[in-house]
Write an enzyme that holds these catalytic residues in place. Structure first.
Site, PDB file in Angstrom:
ATOM      1  N   ASP A  12       2.641  41.468  38.366  1.00  0.00           N
ATOM      2  CA  ASP A  12       2.241  40.534  37.301  1.00  0.00           C
ATOM      3  C   ASP A  12       0.965  41.075  36.660  1.00  0.00           C
ATOM      4  O   ASP A  12      -0.036  40.377  36.544  1.00  0.00           O
ATOM      5  CB  ASP A  12       2.027  39.123  37.864  1.00  0.00           C
ATOM      6  CG  ASP A  12       1.687  38.118  36.755  1.00  0.00           C
ATOM      7  OD1 ASP A  12       1.908  38.441  35.570  1.00  0.00           O
ATOM      8  OD2 ASP A  12       1.185  37.024  37.085  1.00  0.00           O
TER       9      ASP A  12
ATOM     10  N   ASN B 161      -5.731  31.167  42.903  1.00  0.00           N
ATOM     11  CA  ASN B 161      -4.684  30.168  43.135  1.00  0.00           C
ATOM     12  C   ASN B 161      -3.646  30.725  44.103  1.00  0.00           C
ATOM     13  O   ASN B 161      -3.008  29.989  44.842  1.00  0.00           O
ATOM     14  CB  ASN B 161      -4.018  29.799  41.809  1.00  0.00           C
ATOM     15  CG  ASN B 161      -2.785  28.943  42.000  1.00  0.00           C
ATOM     16  OD1 ASN B 161      -2.895  27.792  42.395  1.00  0.00           O
ATOM     17  ND2 ASN B 161      -1.607  29.516  41.779  1.00  0.00           N
TER      18      ASN B 161
ATOM     19  N   GLN C 147       4.025  35.544  44.359  1.00  0.00           N
ATOM     20  CA  GLN C 147       2.631  35.087  44.287  1.00  0.00           C
ATOM     21  C   GLN C 147       2.473  33.764  45.047  1.00  0.00           C
ATOM     22  O   GLN C 147       2.331  32.696  44.443  1.00  0.00           O
ATOM     23  CB  GLN C 147       2.213  34.891  42.818  1.00  0.00           C
ATOM     24  CG  GLN C 147       2.120  36.204  42.039  1.00  0.00           C
ATOM     25  CD  GLN C 147       2.009  35.982  40.547  1.00  0.00           C
ATOM     26  OE1 GLN C 147       2.726  35.152  39.973  1.00  0.00           O
ATOM     27  NE2 GLN C 147       1.135  36.720  39.895  1.00  0.00           N
TER      28      GLN C 147
ATOM     29  N   ARG D 177     -13.833  34.359  34.727  1.00  0.00           N
ATOM     30  CA  ARG D 177     -12.785  33.637  34.009  1.00  0.00           C
ATOM     31  C   ARG D 177     -11.865  33.152  35.139  1.00  0.00           C
ATOM     32  O   ARG D 177     -11.315  33.956  35.895  1.00  0.00           O
ATOM     33  CB  ARG D 177     -12.071  34.579  33.049  1.00  0.00           C
ATOM     34  CG  ARG D 177     -10.908  33.941  32.277  1.00  0.00           C
ATOM     35  CD  ARG D 177      -9.602  34.206  32.983  1.00  0.00           C
ATOM     36  NE  ARG D 177      -8.451  33.734  32.240  1.00  0.00           N
ATOM     37  CZ  ARG D 177      -7.228  33.723  32.731  1.00  0.00           C
ATOM     38  NH1 ARG D 177      -6.984  34.183  33.947  1.00  0.00           N
ATOM     39  NH2 ARG D 177      -6.229  33.278  32.034  1.00  0.00           N
TER      40      ARG D 177
ATOM     41  N   ASP E  28      -8.720  31.776  36.752  1.00  0.00           N
ATOM     42  CA  ASP E  28      -7.290  31.741  36.464  1.00  0.00           C
ATOM     43  C   ASP E  28      -6.676  30.426  36.940  1.00  0.00           C
ATOM     44  O   ASP E  28      -6.964  29.957  38.046  1.00  0.00           O
ATOM     45  CB  ASP E  28      -6.639  32.912  37.222  1.00  0.00           C
ATOM     46  CG  ASP E  28      -5.201  33.168  36.827  1.00  0.00           C
ATOM     47  OD1 ASP E  28      -4.969  33.433  35.637  1.00  0.00           O
ATOM     48  OD2 ASP E  28      -4.317  33.109  37.696  1.00  0.00           O
TER      49      ASP E  28
ATOM     50  N   LEU F 144      -4.898  25.493  40.891  1.00  0.00           N
ATOM     51  CA  LEU F 144      -5.756  25.803  42.031  1.00  0.00           C
ATOM     52  C   LEU F 144      -6.097  24.545  42.827  1.00  0.00           C
ATOM     53  O   LEU F 144      -6.186  24.584  44.047  1.00  0.00           O
ATOM     54  CB  LEU F 144      -7.034  26.479  41.495  1.00  0.00           C
ATOM     55  CG  LEU F 144      -8.152  26.834  42.459  1.00  0.00           C
ATOM     56  CD1 LEU F 144      -7.683  27.865  43.470  1.00  0.00           C
ATOM     57  CD2 LEU F 144      -9.353  27.392  41.686  1.00  0.00           C
TER      58      LEU F 144
ATOM     59  N   GLU G 263      -9.356  28.555  32.714  1.00  0.00           N
ATOM     60  CA  GLU G 263      -8.061  28.484  32.034  1.00  0.00           C
ATOM     61  C   GLU G 263      -7.469  27.118  32.375  1.00  0.00           C
ATOM     62  O   GLU G 263      -6.924  26.924  33.468  1.00  0.00           O
ATOM     63  CB  GLU G 263      -7.129  29.600  32.523  1.00  0.00           C
ATOM     64  CG  GLU G 263      -5.806  29.591  31.787  1.00  0.00           C
ATOM     65  CD  GLU G 263      -4.698  30.418  32.451  1.00  0.00           C
ATOM     66  OE1 GLU G 263      -3.767  30.800  31.753  1.00  0.00           O
ATOM     67  OE2 GLU G 263      -4.749  30.637  33.682  1.00  0.00           O
TER      68      GLU G 263
ATOM     69  N   ASP H  62      -1.669  36.428  27.234  1.00  0.00           N
ATOM     70  CA  ASP H  62      -0.395  35.803  27.617  1.00  0.00           C
ATOM     71  C   ASP H  62       0.460  35.540  26.381  1.00  0.00           C
ATOM     72  O   ASP H  62       0.119  35.937  25.280  1.00  0.00           O
ATOM     73  CB  ASP H  62      -0.669  34.497  28.363  1.00  0.00           C
ATOM     74  CG  ASP H  62      -1.106  34.751  29.797  1.00  0.00           C
ATOM     75  OD1 ASP H  62      -0.598  35.706  30.415  1.00  0.00           O
ATOM     76  OD2 ASP H  62      -1.961  34.001  30.290  1.00  0.00           O
TER      77      ASP H  62
HETATM   78  C1  GLC Z   1      -2.635  33.008  34.314  1.00  0.00           C
HETATM   79  C2  GLC Z   1      -2.761  34.344  33.634  1.00  0.00           C
HETATM   80  C3  GLC Z   1      -1.402  34.992  33.559  1.00  0.00           C
HETATM   81  C4  GLC Z   1      -0.862  35.165  34.960  1.00  0.00           C
HETATM   82  C5  GLC Z   1      -0.876  33.831  35.709  1.00  0.00           C
HETATM   83  C6  GLC Z   1      -0.633  34.030  37.173  1.00  0.00           C
HETATM   84  O1  GLC Z   1      -1.900  32.104  33.587  1.00  0.00           O
HETATM   85  O2  GLC Z   1      -3.345  34.184  32.360  1.00  0.00           O
HETATM   86  O3  GLC Z   1      -1.450  36.211  32.893  1.00  0.00           O
HETATM   87  O4  GLC Z   1       0.444  35.640  34.926  1.00  0.00           O
HETATM   88  O5  GLC Z   1      -2.114  33.178  35.598  1.00  0.00           O
HETATM   89  O6  GLC Z   1      -1.784  34.577  37.775  1.00  0.00           O
END
Ligand code: GLC
Length: 553
Positions: free
Chosen positions: A65, A107, A171, A201, A203, A208, A244, A312
């Site tokens: 990813d 996360n 993941q 930043r 994620d 999370l 995010e 993204d």
């Molecule tokens: C966030 C990131 C994205 C990634 C996802 C999983 O949304 O911006 O690119 O695939 O998290 O980590």
């Protein structure tokens, strides 16, 4: 309030630039971008006026990813360099007055992370409870990647249980309810702070902290974010968390930490971004104006991060089905331009058919809205996408430095690159840094001016938004005020030229509206009226300057 506050709360007036080391510049010649390459280009970024770099994940990864699947939170992917190379970049950036923030992706881990390998191997592993296991699939939750996954629960043959994964099945989600996991996250944060980063930043913040089931009796989950913020503050006085959090306004307030402002320092304004595209599609200023007016009040140290494009899909998930369809029709009608049923995998210039007036107008608007602008690499030269690349990778193509092979990104064979270079009219032959640096009329020169003016106007980062009354629906006329400073910004979303009558209220006799992006002065009469013309897709940044004002004109 003093001008010097802008250096303490630096993120309120920053210019953030997101890049992936892997696709920025390959200095080693093996086809993969590297830290040595980034070090070579810090001066370029400083010239553009960037004040803060955001580095996408550069940690060791199986790369399923694009690095958001991590196997070691304390290292550097050997393809990109070493920790030593990372520190060299940090040092060089600091010397050029640039801060660096890095992606914090906690996360989940990669399923190849030693923690998960151990966790799945035995119920007695000390890492078993670092992940979320169930004997039966747990609650069905919304899928982030509906094209690849059918459920957020996957059965693991070795563990003989189901594990939770909000993203891809490779993941697995970490169990942040576990205090050991929280301690480890703090340790990761502390590690990178020691190496000089100015924050993270963060994620996927809502995932999370989310409850696996709302029915579970779990105390306030935001406590985790408050703890993280407090820890960050103890370790560094200047570090920030940029979250995010693509949620509705009332939810966003909670992730800022409400009135206390003690969670995320900054949140991306996903709603304004989506409404901006609706405004562009309709050539009607109302949707974007409403999105900004609709922002809840936030604490003094909090800030919105504004953007028109990120790494993204350009998600349109907060628009209604009809609105999303309008944007699809205007900017990405072919199914291959769309992804996940909710977004576009194109960059701005191609969506606007390369129209230079319109592209500039959009960036002028981005920089004039209150907030901190975030650029995605290549936006400053108007890069397009390559739809041949899979899914979201369409907009993650190698940076275009020159007109030569691989756009000057790498000397290696094209097959060795992380992805295909853009082809056609937006390819390196036509869009590259080298030629735009020499051209005062280029997008790069324009963006550099925009960044410079933005940095001279702290009111844009600190001030309040006010919509100005005027009769053209295609025009966004707004004023941002902070103390005695103000900017009046006008943006014409339509191709027809127009005249904008403005009522600016009482002002000192002899006050003029001075253009900040080009030469020009418009008088304001004693009743506070002014009349300003705009070309098709035209825009103006105007500063009211009185005869006694001491600000630079
Ligand atoms: C966030 C990131 C994205 C990634 C996802 C999983 O949304 O911006 O690119 O695939 O998290 O980590």
């Amino acid at each position: 309030m003093r001008i010097t506050d802008t250096s303490d709360l630096w993120w309120r007036t920053a210019v953030i630039y997101c890049l992936d080391v892997e696709t920025f510049l390959d200095w080693g010649g093996d086809g993969t971008g590297d830290f040595a390459g980034l070090a070579q280009r810090i001066d370029y970024l400083a010239e553009v006026g960037v004040t803060c770099l955001w580095l996408m994940p550069f940690y060791p990864t199986p790369d399923r990813d694009d690095g958001y699947d991590i196997v070691d939170f304390y290292g550097v992917d050997p393809r990109l360099g070493t920790l030593g190379d990372f520190v060299e970049v940090m040092r060089t950036a600091r010397d050029r007055g640039m801060r660096v923030i890095v992606d914090l992706v906690v996360n989940h881990t990669s399923d190849r992370h030693p923690w998960f390998r151990s966790a799945r191997s035995s119920p007695n592993s000390r890492y078993r409870d670092w992940y979320v296991w169930r004997d039966e699939p747990g609650e069905d939750m919304e899928l982030v990647f509906p094209d690849k996954e059918e459920s957020v629960w996957t059965y693991d043959e070795r563990a003989r249980q189901y594990y939770l994964h909000r993203f891809y099945r490779h993941q697995p989600d970490l169990n942040v309810e576990n205090p050991d996991v929280r301690d480890e996250i703090a340790k990761i944060v502390g590690f990178w702070l020691e190496l000089g980063v100015s924050g993270f930043r963060v994620d996927a913040v809502p995932f999370l902290i989310e409850a696996e089931s709302a029915a579970q009796d779990v105390p306030d989950r935001h406590e985790h974010l408050r703890d993280l913020r407090a820890f960050l503050g103890r370790r560094s006085g200047e570090a920030i968390l940029l979250g995010e959090v693509n949620l509705e306004r009332d939810e966003q307030v909670r992730f800022f930490g409400g009135d206390a402002g003690d969670e995320m320092h900054m949140l991306f304004d996903f709603i304004a971004m989506q409404r901006l595209y609706l405004s562009l599609a309709r050539q009607d200023a109302a949707p974007i104006a409403e999105a900004i007016l609709d922002r809840p009040p936030i604490a003094r140290a909090s800030q919105w991060a504004t953007f028109v494009r990120n790494h993204d899909e350009l998600t349109l998930d907060k628009l209604s089905d009809e609105e999303r369809q309008e944007v699809f029709e205007a900017f990405g009608p072919d199914p291959e331009m769309q992804v996940f049923g909710r977004g576009l995998r194109r960059r701005l210039p191609t969506m606007l058919d390369g129209d230079p007036r319109r592209i500039r107008m959009v960036y002028s608007l981005l920089f004039s809205l209150p907030g901190t602008p975030v650029l995605f690499y290549g936006e400053e030269i108007g890069m397009g996408e390559n739809l041949e690349a899979e899914g979201r990778y369409a907009v993650r193509t190698p940076m275009q430095w020159t007109a030569s092979r691989n756009g000057g990104f790498s000397d290696a064979a094209p097959s060795k690159l992380p992805g295909p270079v853009v082809e056609g009219g937006f390819g390196p032959e036509h869009v590259n840094v080298e030629s735009q640096r020499r051209d005062p009329a280029s997008l790069l020169s324009f963006m550099t001016l925009l960044v410079q003016r933005y940095r001279e106007c702290p009111e844009l980062g600190w001030g309040d938004f006010e919509l100005l009354d005027q009769p053209n629906p295609a025009v966004l006329a707004h004023r941002v005020r902070w103390d005695d400073a103000a900017i009046v910004a006008l943006h014409n979303l339509a191709p027809e030229p127009c005249t904008v009558p403005l009522t600016l209220g009482p002002c000192e006799a002899g006050t003029d509206l001075v253009d900040l992006l080009c030469d020009g002065v418009s008088p304001i009469d004693e009743r506070g009226h002014a009349e300003v013309t705009l070309e098709g897709f035209g825009f103006r940044w105007l500063r009211p300057v009185s005869p006694t004002s001491r600000r630079l004109r």
